[in-house]
Scaffold this active site. Structure first.
Site: not given
Length: 65
Positions: A1-3
């Site tokens: 999950m890219p943040i």
């Protein structure tokens, strides 16, 4: 999950922020090939008194100009 965590000085309009969020989101999806729903974009707006460069706040720099 890219943040993606973005810090900006206050002063931009809601439409400007929305456009930026959309563009960043799309760039992450496209470049990493991740599902759209996995991308998180956080925007932190800071007043110029809370942002410093070279030991001087942006508010102080602006006051000198």
């Amino acid at each position: 999950m890219p943040i993606v965590d973005i810090s900006l000085l206050t002063g931009r309009t809601e439409p400007e922020l929305r456009e930026m969020i959309s563009a960043v989101h799309d760039a992450v999806v496209r470049s990493l090939g991740v599902p759209s729903e996995s991308v998180r974009v956080l925007v932190r707006e800071l007043p110029p008194t809370h942002w410093a460069v070279g030991g001087e706040t942006i508010a102080e720099r602006r006051a000198r100009s």
